[in-house]
Design a protein around this motif. Structure first.
Motif, PDB file in Angstrom:
ATOM      1  N   ARG A 135      33.005 -47.141  47.263  1.00 38.26           N
ATOM      2  CA  ARG A 135      32.314 -48.101  48.141  1.00 38.26           C
ATOM      3  C   ARG A 135      32.945 -49.487  48.006  1.00 38.26           C
ATOM      4  O   ARG A 135      33.111 -50.195  49.003  1.00 38.26           O
ATOM      5  CB  ARG A 135      30.834 -48.148  47.807  1.00 38.26           C
ATOM      6  N   GLU A 136      33.279 -49.866  46.798  1.00 40.29           N
ATOM      7  CA  GLU A 136      33.916 -51.167  46.601  1.00 40.29           C
ATOM      8  C   GLU A 136      35.259 -51.232  47.321  1.00 40.29           C
ATOM      9  O   GLU A 136      35.676 -52.290  47.792  1.00 40.29           O
ATOM     10  CB  GLU A 136      34.114 -51.427  45.103  1.00 40.29           C
ATOM     11  N   ASP A 142      25.473 -46.026  51.809  1.00 37.98           N
ATOM     12  CA  ASP A 142      24.372 -45.941  50.850  1.00 37.98           C
ATOM     13  C   ASP A 142      24.676 -44.872  49.809  1.00 37.98           C
ATOM     14  O   ASP A 142      25.202 -43.806  50.130  1.00 37.98           O
ATOM     15  CB  ASP A 142      23.055 -45.592  51.565  1.00 37.98           C
ATOM     16  N   ILE A 143      24.313 -45.173  48.567  1.00 43.29           N
ATOM     17  CA  ILE A 143      24.489 -44.217  47.469  1.00 43.29           C
ATOM     18  C   ILE A 143      23.123 -43.935  46.862  1.00 43.29           C
ATOM     19  O   ILE A 143      22.363 -44.856  46.537  1.00 43.29           O
ATOM     20  CB  ILE A 143      25.451 -44.771  46.397  1.00 43.29           C
ATOM     21  N   ASN A 536      29.690 -55.828  54.117  1.00 41.16           N
ATOM     22  CA  ASN A 536      30.404 -55.108  55.168  1.00 41.16           C
ATOM     23  C   ASN A 536      29.992 -55.569  56.568  1.00 41.16           C
ATOM     24  O   ASN A 536      30.848 -55.831  57.425  1.00 41.16           O
ATOM     25  CB  ASN A 536      30.147 -53.613  55.017  1.00 41.16           C
ATOM     26  N   GLU A 537      28.678 -55.661  56.813  1.00 44.46           N
ATOM     27  CA  GLU A 537      28.184 -55.917  58.164  1.00 44.46           C
ATOM     28  C   GLU A 537      28.118 -57.404  58.514  1.00 44.46           C
ATOM     29  O   GLU A 537      28.306 -57.772  59.671  1.00 44.46           O
ATOM     30  CB  GLU A 537      26.788 -55.292  58.324  1.00 44.46           C
ATOM     31  N   SER A 538      27.844 -58.250  57.529  1.00 41.13           N
ATOM     32  CA  SER A 538      27.677 -59.670  57.822  1.00 41.13           C
ATOM     33  C   SER A 538      28.916 -60.498  57.491  1.00 41.13           C
ATOM     34  O   SER A 538      29.280 -61.407  58.234  1.00 41.13           O
ATOM     35  CB  SER A 538      26.469 -60.224  57.052  1.00 41.13           C
ATOM     36  N   ILE A 539      29.569 -60.165  56.378  1.00 42.68           N
ATOM     37  CA  ILE A 539      30.764 -60.923  55.980  1.00 42.68           C
ATOM     38  C   ILE A 539      32.037 -60.252  56.485  1.00 42.68           C
ATOM     39  O   ILE A 539      33.044 -60.918  56.725  1.00 42.68           O
ATOM     40  CB  ILE A 539      30.787 -61.085  54.440  1.00 42.68           C
ATOM     41  N   GLY A 540      31.977 -58.937  56.674  1.00 40.89           N
ATOM     42  CA  GLY A 540      33.128 -58.231  57.245  1.00 40.89           C
ATOM     43  C   GLY A 540      34.182 -57.827  56.237  1.00 40.89           C
ATOM     44  O   GLY A 540      35.344 -57.615  56.605  1.00 40.89           O
ATOM     45  N   LYS A 541      33.809 -57.709  54.962  1.00 43.44           N
ATOM     46  CA  LYS A 541      34.767 -57.305  53.934  1.00 43.44           C
ATOM     47  C   LYS A 541      34.114 -56.322  52.972  1.00 43.44           C
ATOM     48  O   LYS A 541      32.906 -56.383  52.737  1.00 43.44           O
ATOM     49  CB  LYS A 541      35.264 -58.519  53.133  1.00 43.44           C
ATOM     50  N   ASN A 542      34.937 -55.422  52.418  1.00 45.56           N
ATOM     51  CA  ASN A 542      34.402 -54.608  51.333  1.00 45.56           C
ATOM     52  C   ASN A 542      34.398 -55.431  50.052  1.00 45.56           C
ATOM     53  O   ASN A 542      34.952 -56.531  50.011  1.00 45.56           O
ATOM     54  CB  ASN A 542      35.196 -53.302  51.171  1.00 45.56           C
ATOM     55  N   PHE A 543      33.779 -54.912  49.011  1.00 50.29           N
ATOM     56  CA  PHE A 543      33.620 -55.660  47.768  1.00 50.29           C
ATOM     57  C   PHE A 543      34.969 -56.082  47.189  1.00 50.29           C
ATOM     58  O   PHE A 543      35.163 -57.249  46.803  1.00 50.29           O
ATOM     59  CB  PHE A 543      32.846 -54.813  46.745  1.00 50.29           C
ATOM     60  N   ASN A 544      35.904 -55.160  47.110  1.00 54.82           N
ATOM     61  CA  ASN A 544      37.205 -55.475  46.501  1.00 54.82           C
ATOM     62  C   ASN A 544      37.929 -56.586  47.266  1.00 54.82           C
ATOM     63  O   ASN A 544      38.474 -57.513  46.667  1.00 54.82           O
ATOM     64  CB  ASN A 544      38.090 -54.225  46.447  1.00 54.82           C
TER      65      ASN A 544
END
Length: 605
Positions: A135-136, A142-143, A536-544
């Motif tokens: 996910r990162e 969802d997990i 993901n949905e608001s900032i547009g980036k994955n965690f990494n």
């Protein structure tokens, strides 16, 4: 080998779990390693939005020295997981690493030293951490709190179950009976092991369908075993798969079968057998596009499986692409010459191609022990009709009638229907179909849309009967694609984004090399699923990508600081929060288009 999946067909958020390597001194622990691999596959497959290659295709690469990028291309996946297992007494060491397939980029690795007393708890721990790291790397999904549940307290029962599945997947009566022995041994060890119950149910349904045991006996045992398994665990997609088969093959209830298989796919959309069966149901109902869509998905998650290739060939046959079907079916037989369904569809394809002499000779070239008498006599009857040999055709027809009255001779009856169609006796054909419908005869559903029925399909009575067997309203009521609902309202999202910015930019949490999405969520007092969604949905980036952006920004700042001139490039990277040279170099190049050394060189110009 099947044609490779093209890169453009590769879906995002896809992974293949390669067989973990047995590092134990005892080679008998091979099934233990396979069990861990399979449970991780099953665990990850529960995550909605993550496409997971099935066991069959992943295990194709077991023991083979093939470059990672080639495996990724062959399986059509973005990421690969590989690992190893060492078992010594009660001590267990598991290692795992995630690899971006196209670049052979190892972006995460971990080692677990645990006790093997509760292997399923260990598998759950490992699977959850792998899911977190995916996910990162990928972005939001969802997990659940747990991905692996304890099937049994007996590792022996679990290992015997795995052996049983291996033999069952060979699709012939001899190996199927070996599988039954394995499942029964597992159930003697643990009578309440639900997976062994469904495996045993699957075995009896196969023998019943192919006529090697009584239809009533086989499907009766399948029903009892499946319901027993569901009473223990009602979240088994394998059990719903069996129930769907039961509804089809014993009740001739298409609608019930259709709804049941969709229920199983709600539990696990990556359950390849259910995807194949839904494709099969759609093609029987004439819903060609839906059939192809589900088969394409099955091919993506299990591209190297002979079973999936068979369904692909069957779809070609039903769409009247007979030559393409024959090529795929013969490839299946190269791997398993005793594949009964493949032999049946080959013979049917030759009939449709008008190759009467090849049909007549075909069964003489098959292993005698796997010949289904009704299939042989039925196809020969149709071949003699094509040759206009009325005497031989009538002789075969009489033999079909005799076989139909014997135990296990149910398959002969449908060739009696086809005989009537091929000889233009449409009234007799319709009488047979009406009687079959009233008596809930499942092979009517199986053969109704078959190309062998083409001569009668334009008849008004045929169209009327089609609407009764496959209600159009069933497909009109298809579940609409779920509209993505916002997990949090706008005000809550803004509050958490402000809090996130404070913790990252002011408290500089990104400098912690062990920072994870879960630990950051704990700092923010938010559920990890919600933080993942916001990123993901608001900032547009994955965690990494989000965290490494700040780390790269910090590296650039440090690189311009004269007091840091004595520190090496990798030293600066570590001070910026990175803990891997490879990860640092990869993300730096992605964000800046330059290598770190090129960037530093430009600073001096």
């Amino acid at each position: 080998m099947p044609t490779q999946i093209k890169a453009k067909d590769t879906l995002q958020k896809s992974i293949a779990v390669l067989p973990f390597v047995n590092m134990s001194s005892d080679k008998e622990n091979e099934y233990f390693c396979d069990g861990i691999t399979e449970e991780i596959i099953n665990a990850l497959a529960k995550i909605d939005g993550l496409r997971v290659t099935s066991r069959t295709s992943s295990f194709y690469f077991k023991g083979k020295n093939i470059p990672i990028s080639n495996i990724g291309q062959e399986l059509g996946v973005e990421t690969l997981l590989e690992g190893s297992v060492r078992l010594s007494g009660n001590s267990l060491r598991i290692t795992a690493q995630l690899i971006q397939a196209d670049e052979d980029f190892h972006f995460w690795s971990e080692t677990w030293d645990r006790k093997s007393d509760n292997i399923f708890a260990v598998q759950d721990e490992v699977s959850l951490l792998i899911a977190e790291k995916l996910r990162e790397h990928f972005g939001h999904f969802d997990i659940q709190e747990h991905l692996v549940t304890q099937q049994t307290e007996s590792l022996d029962a679990y290992t015997l179950y795995l052996k049983g599945r291996y033999y069952l997947n060979k699709w012939n009566p001899e190996d199927c009976k070996t599988a039954i022995d394995c499942f029964n041994q597992a159930l003697r060890t643990d009578p309440n092991h639900p997976n062994s119950l469904t495996g045993l149910a699957d075995s009896y349904s196969f023998l019943a369908t192919t006529g090697f045991i009584s239809y009533e006996e086989g499907w009766g045992k399948c029903a009892a075993l499946t319901n027993q398994a569901l009473a223990i665990n009602n979240q088994l997609p394998e059990a719903y798969y069996q129930l769907a088969n039961l509804s089809f093959f014993t009740e001739a209830d298409f609608e019930k079968s259709f709804n049941t298989i969709k229920k199983g796919l709600d539990i696990n959309p990556n359950h390849v057998e259910s995807q194949q069966f839904l494709s099969f149901l759609y093609i029987l109902a004439g819903q060609n596009e839906d059939s192809k869509k589900h088969l394409d998905f099955a091919l993506k998650i299990d591209p190297l499986s002979q079973e999936t290739q068979f369904y692909s060939a069957y779809l070609d046959y039903m769409l009247e692409n007979y030559q393409e079907a024959l090529v795929k079916l013969h490839k299946c037989l190269e791997v398993n010459p005793r594949n009964i369904p493949a032999h049946t569809v080959i013979a049917n394809s030759l009939v449709m191609l008008g190759e009467a002499d090849q049909v007549i000779d075909y069964f003489d070239r098959m292993p005698s022990e796997i010949i289904v008498p009704a299939e042989k006599v039925g196809n020969m009857a149709l071949a003699y009709i094509l040759k206009e040999d009325e005497n031989q055709a009538r002789s075969s027809f009489r033999l079909l009638n005799e076989i139909s009255k014997q135990e296990g001779g149910f398959a002969a009856e449908v060739y009696i229907l086809l005989y009537h169609v091929y000889t233009g006796q449409f009234e007799k054909a319709f009488d047979w179909m009406v009687n079959a419908k009233e008596n809930k005869y499942p092979l009517l559903l199986l053969r109704f849309a078959d190309p062998m029925m083409n001569a009668i399909k334009a008849e008004p009575r045929y169209l009327e009967l089609k609407h009764q067997l496959f209600p159009p309203a069933l497909f009109d009521k298809r579940r609409l694609e779920k509209t993505k609902k916002a997990l949090l309202n706008d005000a809550t999202v803004k509050a958490f984004k402000d809090k996130l910015t404070y913790f990252i930019e002011e408290k500089e949490l990104f400098l912690n090399p062990d920072l994870s999405l879960r630990s950051l969520a704990e700092e923010l007092d938010i559920h990890p699923n919600q933080l993942s969604w916001i990123l993901n949905e608001s900032i547009g980036k994955n965690f990494n990508a989000y965290i490494n952006h700040y780390r790269i920004k910090e590296f650039k700042r440090l690189a311009k600081d004269p007091s840091k001139a004595h520190i090496t490039v990798i030293g600066l990277a570590y001070e910026s929060g990175f803990n891997s040279k490879t990860v640092f170099n990869t993300y730096f190049k992605k964000e800046t288009g330059l290598t770190p050394r090129q960037f530093l060189k430009n600073l001096k110009v």
